[in-house]
Design a protein around this motif. Structure first.
Motif: not given
Length: 208
Positions: A72, A75, A190, A194-198
């Motif tokens: 994350s 990104k 959480k 990774a895209d959503e958390l970023a």
């Protein structure tokens, strides 16, 4: 010919509309306080935007989510700083892990030691129980025994560990791993890609 051009134009507009709708569903533009994050009294940060992870090398959840956080933050490289605070929780073995993080930072071997510490504890010999074990680990990372002894006996070491505990207390975290953005926005969920958390971290880092 005019009819053909008009038809192509309509098809193009329809395609653009479809892409815009897909993008809107794929990447949330708004997150909800109380659901995705909570605002806390938090801690003052030296600079922002910053994401701070509260963690322990002894924590199984931290070990399993480490790769997600790394992906994350990759990104957001160049946009948001990422720092860590090791938590002691009054447990001797966790406090040794705090010292491990301090030593890794002190001797600038965090990149190599971070993953090795997780592997040592969760895939190998288990948690550190004595400072001698901690010292041996860092000797294996290329640090001399004398430098390790001097660092652990220093006032700087005591101050760093006290600062870690103070940050954790002021942040009001209830468990690890925890992500705190700009010192005041605590991520509550959480379980994301990774895209959503970023996307969530980027959103929080831009809040005033």
């Amino acid at each position: 010919m005019k009819r053909f051009i008009k038809k192509i134009g309509l098809m193009t507009l329809a395609l653009i509309a479809t892409l815009l709708m897909s993008s809107a569903y794929a990447t949330p533009t708004r997150f909800v306080e109380g659901v995705d994050y909570v605002k806390v009294a938090g801690i003052p940060e030296a600079s922002t935007p910053v994401v701070r992870e509260f963690f322990s090398y002894n924590c199984g959840h931290c070990y399993r989510q480490d790769s997600l956080f790394a992906a994350s933050m990759a990104k957001l490289e160049g946009q948001v700083d990422f720092v860590r605070t090791p938590v002691g929780a009054g447990r001797p073995s966790w406090q040794l892990s705090q010292e491990a993080y301090y030593l890794a930072q002190k001797f600038k071997v965090t990149n190599q030691a971070h993953g090795n510490l997780f592997k040592r504890i969760h895939e190998g010999k288990g948690a550190f129980t004595r400072q001698e074990e901690l010292s041996l680990f860092f000797v294996e990372q290329g640090v001399t025994q004398g430098d390790i002894d001097n660092a652990l006996a220093s006032a700087d070491s005591k101050l760093a560990l006290a600062n870690y505990d103070t940050q954790a207390q002021l942040a009001g975290i209830r468990g690890v791993p925890s992500l705190l953005v700009n010192g005041k926005y605590l991520v509550t969920s959480k379980n994301r890609s990774a895209d959503e958390l970023a996307a969530l971290l980027a959103y929080l880092s831009a809040l005033k």
